[in-house]
Design a protein around this motif. Structure first.
Motif, PDB file in Angstrom:
ATOM      1  N   ALA A  97      -3.348  -0.393  -2.312  1.00 23.12           N
ATOM      2  CA  ALA A  97      -2.878  -0.610  -3.493  1.00 23.12           C
ATOM      3  C   ALA A  97      -3.870  -1.584  -4.067  1.00 23.12           C
ATOM      4  O   ALA A  97      -4.672  -2.366  -3.210  1.00 23.12           O
ATOM      5  N   SER A  98      -4.431  -1.429  -5.168  1.00 20.76           N
ATOM      6  CA  SER A  98      -5.363  -2.295  -5.873  1.00 20.76           C
ATOM      7  C   SER A  98      -5.285  -3.050  -7.142  1.00 20.76           C
ATOM      8  O   SER A  98      -6.039  -3.861  -7.498  1.00 20.76           O
ATOM      9  N   ASP A 119       0.857  -1.261  -0.086  1.00 19.31           N
ATOM     10  CA  ASP A 119       0.040   0.024  -0.050  1.00 19.31           C
ATOM     11  C   ASP A 119       0.825   1.207   0.023  1.00 19.31           C
ATOM     12  O   ASP A 119       2.131   1.349   0.496  1.00 19.31           O
ATOM     13  N   VAL A 120       0.156   2.172  -0.557  1.00 18.41           N
ATOM     14  CA  VAL A 120       1.123   3.547  -0.601  1.00 18.41           C
ATOM     15  C   VAL A 120       1.079   4.128   1.036  1.00 18.41           C
ATOM     16  O   VAL A 120       2.366   4.929   1.519  1.00 18.41           O
ATOM     17  N   ILE A 148       5.243  -2.579  -5.835  1.00 23.76           N
ATOM     18  CA  ILE A 148       3.858  -3.164  -5.599  1.00 23.76           C
ATOM     19  C   ILE A 148       3.591  -4.481  -5.096  1.00 23.76           C
ATOM     20  O   ILE A 148       3.016  -4.656  -3.905  1.00 23.76           O
ATOM     21  N   THR A 199     -11.271   4.554  -6.915  1.00 26.77           N
ATOM     22  CA  THR A 199     -10.002   4.087  -7.571  1.00 26.77           C
ATOM     23  C   THR A 199      -9.545   5.207  -8.221  1.00 26.77           C
ATOM     24  O   THR A 199     -10.134   6.049  -8.836  1.00 26.77           O
ATOM     25  N   ILE A 238      -4.142   4.653   1.675  1.00 28.08           N
ATOM     26  CA  ILE A 238      -4.243   4.653   0.402  1.00 28.08           C
ATOM     27  C   ILE A 238      -3.836   3.148  -0.096  1.00 28.08           C
ATOM     28  O   ILE A 238      -2.624   3.084   0.146  1.00 28.08           O
ATOM     29  N   VAL A 275      -4.855   2.459  -6.953  1.00 30.62           N
ATOM     30  CA  VAL A 275      -5.053   2.510  -5.675  1.00 30.62           C
ATOM     31  C   VAL A 275      -6.307   2.727  -5.323  1.00 30.62           C
ATOM     32  O   VAL A 275      -7.415   3.356  -5.928  1.00 30.62           O
TER      33      VAL A 275
END
Length: 253
Positions: free
Chosen positions: A189-190, A182-183, A211, A201, A187, A195
């Motif tokens: 990660a997707s 994740d950031v 990532i 999104t 936020i 994100v």
């Protein structure tokens, strides 16, 4: 019919009778710890092998094995041409084929990073009285069967490679979980460049190794991939292309 297997007089004869060519393109890049670097090249090659068994009168040019892999270059073995160089390479190939009589270009693409350059060439061809049909196989099969939908190096692509050669998949690495970075705490990660923040999104471009350490991304865990799934999926794509060729040939430019 493969261009590399015919003589120039036979190629000349072909282009007097037909204005269609098939251009396969892939990449050499990371597909997780369990998958071969040539995944995106092997799959279009296999699909066209199945196509030729049903229709061997359309010219297939040699596969372009390299692509635009800007986010994946940090993984060893990945060869990134970048979008600009890929555009120039494919454009030169297309222009040479156009000189010989090609006007309809069916591109079978195995890698998402190539799309930007290919669509740019397609627009240029359209302005010249030609046409490009771009088939991104992994997306096309999603519509044929939503259960096949996958990410990068996940179950969908793993199944396809299992159908080509099970020995190319390192099954000792498949059970590893997907751990995305994740950031921040909020936020999350997707996906490759995406994100989520407050369930919305948005895009934050990052190198893939920033990532995930694994190299595959998606909801379709490769542990669910089977050779049977891959065989059915690749054949379905080949059958679709055979049908599309028949209709594309009828198009008046």
């Amino acid at each position: 019919m493969y261009l590399s297997n015919v003589t120039w007089p036979k190629a000349e004869q072909y282009f007097k009778q037909s204005d269609m060519v098939i251009i396969p393109i892939g990449s050499i890049e990371c597909h997780g710890r369990h998958m071969p670097l040539g995944t995106d090249t092997m799959i279009p090659d296999k699909i066209l092998e199945l196509v030729e068994k049903q229709n061997d009168h359309v010219m297939i040019i040699p596969t372009i094995p390299y692509g635009a892999c800007e986010s994946l270059w940090p993984f060893p073995g990945t060869i990134n041409l970048g979008s600009d160089l890929l555009y120039q390479l494919v454009k030169q190939i297309v222009m040479n084929l156009k000189r010989h009589g090609a006007r309809k270009f069916l591109v079978l693409n195995g890698h998402g990073g190539n799309i930007k350059a290919l669509e740019r060439i397609g627009l240029e061809l359209d302005s010249q009285g030609c046409m490009m049909a771009l088939l991104n196989w992994w997306q096309n099969v999603w519509e044929m069967n939503p259960s096949w939908k996958g990410g990068h190096g996940g179950g969908e692509e793993t199944a396809a490679v299992l159908a080509i050669d099970p020995g190319l998949v390192d099954k000792t690495q498949i059970e590893l979980p997907l751990e995305m970075k994740d950031v921040s705490a909020t936020i999350l990660a997707s996906g490759f460049n995406t994100v989520k923040f407050k369930d919305v999104t948005l895009t934050i471009p990052r190198l893939t190794n920033h990532i995930t350490d694994n190299g595959w991304i998606g909801t379709d865990h490769p542990k669910y991939a089977t050779e049977a799934w891959g065989t059915e999926m690749l054949q379905a794509m080949a059958d679709y292309i055979v049908s599309f060729i028949e209709e594309f040939e009828k198009v008046t430019l």
